[in-house]
Design a protein around this motif. Structure first.
Motif, short mmCIF file in Angstrom:
data_model
loop_
_atom_site.label_atom_id
_atom_site.label_comp_id
_atom_site.label_asym_id
_atom_site.label_seq_id
_atom_site.Cartn_x
_atom_site.Cartn_y
_atom_site.Cartn_z
N SER A 23 1.01 -1.14 -0.13
CA SER A 23 0.17 0.09 0.15
C SER A 23 0.91 1.21 -0.07
O SER A 23 0.41 2.09 -0.82
CB SER A 23 -0.82 -0.16 1.24
OG SER A 23 -1.92 1.19 1.14
N LEU A 24 2.16 1.32 0.81
CA LEU A 24 3.08 2.18 0.81
C LEU A 24 3.36 2.53 -0.59
O LEU A 24 3.63 3.66 -1.09
CB LEU A 24 3.95 2.18 1.77
CG LEU A 24 5.05 3.35 2.06
CD1 LEU A 24 4.27 4.58 2.44
CD2 LEU A 24 6.15 2.99 2.99
N ARG A 82 2.71 14.85 -8.38
CA ARG A 82 3.76 15.95 -8.17
C ARG A 82 4.47 16.03 -9.84
O ARG A 82 4.76 17.29 -10.32
CB ARG A 82 4.86 15.60 -7.28
CG ARG A 82 4.44 15.70 -6.05
CD ARG A 82 5.65 15.34 -5.08
NE ARG A 82 4.88 15.13 -3.69
CZ ARG A 82 5.28 14.11 -3.04
NH1 ARG A 82 5.96 12.95 -3.36
NH2 ARG A 82 4.90 14.05 -1.48
N ASP A 83 4.89 14.98 -10.40
CA ASP A 83 5.61 15.22 -11.76
C ASP A 83 4.51 15.86 -12.77
O ASP A 83 5.21 16.46 -13.42
CB ASP A 83 5.96 13.84 -12.28
CG ASP A 83 7.06 13.08 -11.66
OD1 ASP A 83 7.57 14.05 -10.78
OD2 ASP A 83 7.26 11.99 -11.64
N ARG A 135 3.25 6.09 -2.87
CA ARG A 135 4.44 6.73 -3.32
C ARG A 135 4.33 6.98 -4.95
O ARG A 135 4.61 8.13 -5.43
CB ARG A 135 5.69 5.88 -2.85
CG ARG A 135 6.03 6.14 -1.41
CD ARG A 135 7.37 5.82 -1.05
NE ARG A 135 7.78 6.03 0.47
CZ ARG A 135 8.19 7.09 0.71
NH1 ARG A 135 8.09 8.25 -0.05
NH2 ARG A 135 8.36 7.28 2.19
N VAL A 136 4.09 5.85 -5.54
CA VAL A 136 4.11 6.06 -7.15
C VAL A 136 2.76 7.08 -7.47
O VAL A 136 3.08 7.97 -8.32
CB VAL A 136 3.68 4.70 -7.66
CG1 VAL A 136 3.33 4.70 -9.29
CG2 VAL A 136 4.93 3.82 -7.40
N ALA A 137 1.75 6.91 -6.87
CA ALA A 137 0.57 7.85 -6.94
C ALA A 137 1.20 9.30 -6.88
O ALA A 137 0.94 10.25 -7.52
CB ALA A 137 -0.57 7.34 -6.29
N VAL A 180 -1.62 2.79 -11.25
CA VAL A 180 -0.43 2.77 -10.15
C VAL A 180 0.60 1.46 -10.90
O VAL A 180 1.71 1.68 -10.81
CB VAL A 180 -0.80 2.66 -9.05
CG1 VAL A 180 0.43 2.15 -8.14
CG2 VAL A 180 -1.36 3.88 -8.29
N HIS A 181 -0.06 0.58 -11.25
CA HIS A 181 0.60 -0.48 -11.83
C HIS A 181 1.51 -0.19 -12.81
O HIS A 181 2.87 -0.49 -12.94
CB HIS A 181 -0.37 -1.71 -12.07
CG HIS A 181 0.60 -2.77 -12.76
ND1 HIS A 181 1.24 -3.66 -12.06
CD2 HIS A 181 0.61 -3.06 -14.05
CE1 HIS A 181 1.74 -4.66 -13.01
NE2 HIS A 181 1.29 -4.50 -14.01
N LEU A 182 0.83 0.45 -13.98
CA LEU A 182 1.53 0.92 -15.23
C LEU A 182 2.67 1.95 -14.74
O LEU A 182 3.77 1.89 -15.45
CB LEU A 182 0.44 1.59 -16.24
CG LEU A 182 -0.52 0.56 -16.77
CD1 LEU A 182 -1.35 1.29 -17.67
CD2 LEU A 182 0.42 -0.48 -17.75
N LEU A 183 2.46 2.78 -13.71
CA LEU A 183 3.11 4.10 -13.50
C LEU A 183 4.63 3.11 -12.93
O LEU A 183 5.83 3.69 -12.95
CB LEU A 183 2.50 4.90 -12.62
CG LEU A 183 1.60 5.83 -13.41
CD1 LEU A 183 0.85 6.91 -12.39
CD2 LEU A 183 2.44 6.76 -14.17
#
Length: 184
Positions: free
Chosen positions: A58-59, A70-71, A63-65, A89-92
């Protein structure tokens, strides 16, 4: 964190505040609105509910999201509900690999003028998302005339050398289109 109850674990991790919540019904917060109130006005992400042994997953999702948020320069002050965006999120999480996949799967579009490439990519996406893969179905999804859809589908078939019927290519192309869309 005020309003989230006694069973909340909060700790600092670098510049981030990490809050671990129990499942609602385990004496934890009533729900998303309680979390939204507690973080009021700050950018935060609520990770997917997981078993305690999988809290790290979950963490990672959070972080990815947040990094993507931000990006892309998205507006601050939002609560991101990461569990609703797990496919993104999986793709990112594999964005570098996704860009490589996109370059390979969609490379035929790269030499085209930008407008034409965008229209054909949009048509390819509609085709891949359709059940019957018919021009009228694609036309309806895009809001264009069926003859225009037929013309674009013929162009795509020629560009991709007949690979549109290959399930492996279709899957790779769909992933590539989604990855490119997330990168914008």
């Amino acid at each position: 964190m005020p309003g989230l109850g006694q069973e909340v674990l909060a700790l600092s991790r670098g510049a981030d505040l990490v809050v671990v919540l129990p499942e609602p019904g385990d004496g934890g917060p009533a729900g998303v609105e309680d979390v939204r109130s507690a973080v009021r006005g700050r950018t935060a992400a609520l990770g997917p509910a997981v078993a305690p042994r999988d809290a790290w997953v979950s963490l990672v999702c959070v972080r990815v999201a947040l990094n993507h948020h931000r990006d892309t320069g998205a507006a601050d002050g939002r609560l991101l509900i990461v569990g609703d965006r797990l496919a993104d999120v999986h793709l990112l999480g594999g964005a570098h690999i996704g860009r490589l996949l996109a370059d390979r799967a969609l490379g035929a579009l790269d030499g085209l003028p930008a407008g034409r490439a965008a229209r054909l990519a949009e048509t390819l996406d509609a085709l891949l998302m359709s059940w019957g893969r018919s021009a009228p179905e694609v036309a309806q999804a895009l809001g264009i005339h069926p003859q225009t859809a037929r013309k674009r589908l013929r162009q795509l078939d020629a560009l991709f050398d007949g690979r549109l019927a290959d399930p492996d290519f279709r899957f790779a192309a769909l992933l590539a289109l989604r990855t490119r869309a997330l990168g914008r």
